[in-house]
Design a protein around this motif. Sequence first.
Motif, mmCIF file in Angstrom:
data_model
loop_
_atom_site.group_PDB
_atom_site.id
_atom_site.type_symbol
_atom_site.label_atom_id
_atom_site.label_comp_id
_atom_site.label_asym_id
_atom_site.label_seq_id
_atom_site.Cartn_x
_atom_site.Cartn_y
_atom_site.Cartn_z
ATOM 1 N N SER A 104 0.818 -1.218 0.000
ATOM 2 C CA SER A 104 0.000 0.000 0.000
ATOM 3 C C SER A 104 0.852 1.270 0.000
ATOM 4 O O SER A 104 0.426 2.306 -0.474
ATOM 5 N N TYR A 105 2.064 1.191 0.530
ATOM 6 C CA TYR A 105 2.920 2.381 0.530
ATOM 7 C C TYR A 105 4.086 2.283 -0.444
ATOM 8 O O TYR A 105 4.980 3.126 -0.455
ATOM 9 N N ALA A 106 4.032 1.270 -1.302
ATOM 10 C CA ALA A 106 5.013 1.185 -2.384
ATOM 11 C C ALA A 106 4.701 2.278 -3.404
ATOM 12 O O ALA A 106 3.540 2.630 -3.613
ATOM 13 N N PHE A 107 5.731 2.806 -4.029
ATOM 14 C CA PHE A 107 5.527 3.856 -5.021
ATOM 15 C C PHE A 107 5.008 3.289 -6.335
ATOM 16 O O PHE A 107 5.349 2.176 -6.726
ATOM 17 N N GLU A 108 4.196 4.083 -6.997
ATOM 18 C CA GLU A 108 3.731 3.769 -8.348
ATOM 19 C C GLU A 108 3.845 5.054 -9.161
ATOM 20 O O GLU A 108 3.436 6.116 -8.706
ATOM 21 N N THR A 109 4.426 4.939 -10.332
ATOM 22 C CA THR A 109 4.589 6.092 -11.202
ATOM 23 C C THR A 109 3.615 5.968 -12.366
ATOM 24 O O THR A 109 3.527 4.918 -12.990
ATOM 25 N N SER A 149 3.553 15.910 -21.405
ATOM 26 C CA SER A 149 3.627 14.609 -20.736
ATOM 27 C C SER A 149 4.546 14.727 -19.531
ATOM 28 O O SER A 149 5.620 15.306 -19.611
ATOM 29 N N THR A 150 4.091 14.164 -18.421
ATOM 30 C CA THR A 150 4.894 14.141 -17.210
ATOM 31 C C THR A 150 4.581 12.858 -16.470
ATOM 32 O O THR A 150 3.676 12.122 -16.851
ATOM 33 N N SER A 151 5.313 12.582 -15.444
ATOM 34 C CA SER A 151 5.008 11.422 -14.623
ATOM 35 C C SER A 151 4.869 11.871 -13.179
ATOM 36 O O SER A 151 5.522 12.820 -12.737
ATOM 37 N N ILE A 152 3.966 11.186 -12.487
ATOM 38 C CA ILE A 152 3.707 11.483 -11.082
ATOM 39 C C ILE A 152 3.954 10.204 -10.300
ATOM 40 O O ILE A 152 3.447 9.142 -10.656
ATOM 41 N N ARG A 153 4.732 10.331 -9.247
ATOM 42 C CA ARG A 153 5.085 9.175 -8.413
ATOM 43 C C ARG A 153 4.461 9.357 -7.034
ATOM 44 O O ARG A 153 4.801 10.290 -6.303
ATOM 45 N N LEU A 154 3.512 8.474 -6.720
ATOM 46 C CA LEU A 154 2.828 8.495 -5.433
ATOM 47 C C LEU A 154 2.762 7.087 -4.872
ATOM 48 O O LEU A 154 2.847 6.105 -5.625
ATOM 49 N N GLU A 155 2.538 6.993 -3.584
ATOM 50 C CA GLU A 155 2.299 5.705 -2.970
ATOM 51 C C GLU A 155 0.966 5.167 -3.497
ATOM 52 O O GLU A 155 0.042 5.925 -3.776
#
Length: 98
Positions: free
Chosen positions: A12-17, A26-32
């Motif tokens: 649940s707290y692993a990052f996902e981009t 275009s950009t990327s967002i990295r959140l848990e």
Amino acid sequence: MCHFFASQNPDSYAFETRSIRLNGQSTSIRLEKIFWRILEQIARTQDMSVPRFISTLHGEILGLWGEVANFTSHLRCICLVALERGPEAAAPDQRRVA
């Protein structure tokens, strides 16, 4: 009590981009992952996809405040506000004109 918090699944707290378009860029967002799930819930209440919700939100923030120094932190705070305020916080804005 701490056991409840300490025993949370590490996934649940692993990052996902995720790749998103903001203002045509275009950009990327990295959140848990847990924040992505909350954003999915918020977007659903707005009848939007997550990318569309984030893009719309980003545009509104730019209009109100100008560039956001840390947009991912802003997204995390939005998730916390939505959880704190409950379902009414994520209700569609009634001021919008269809």
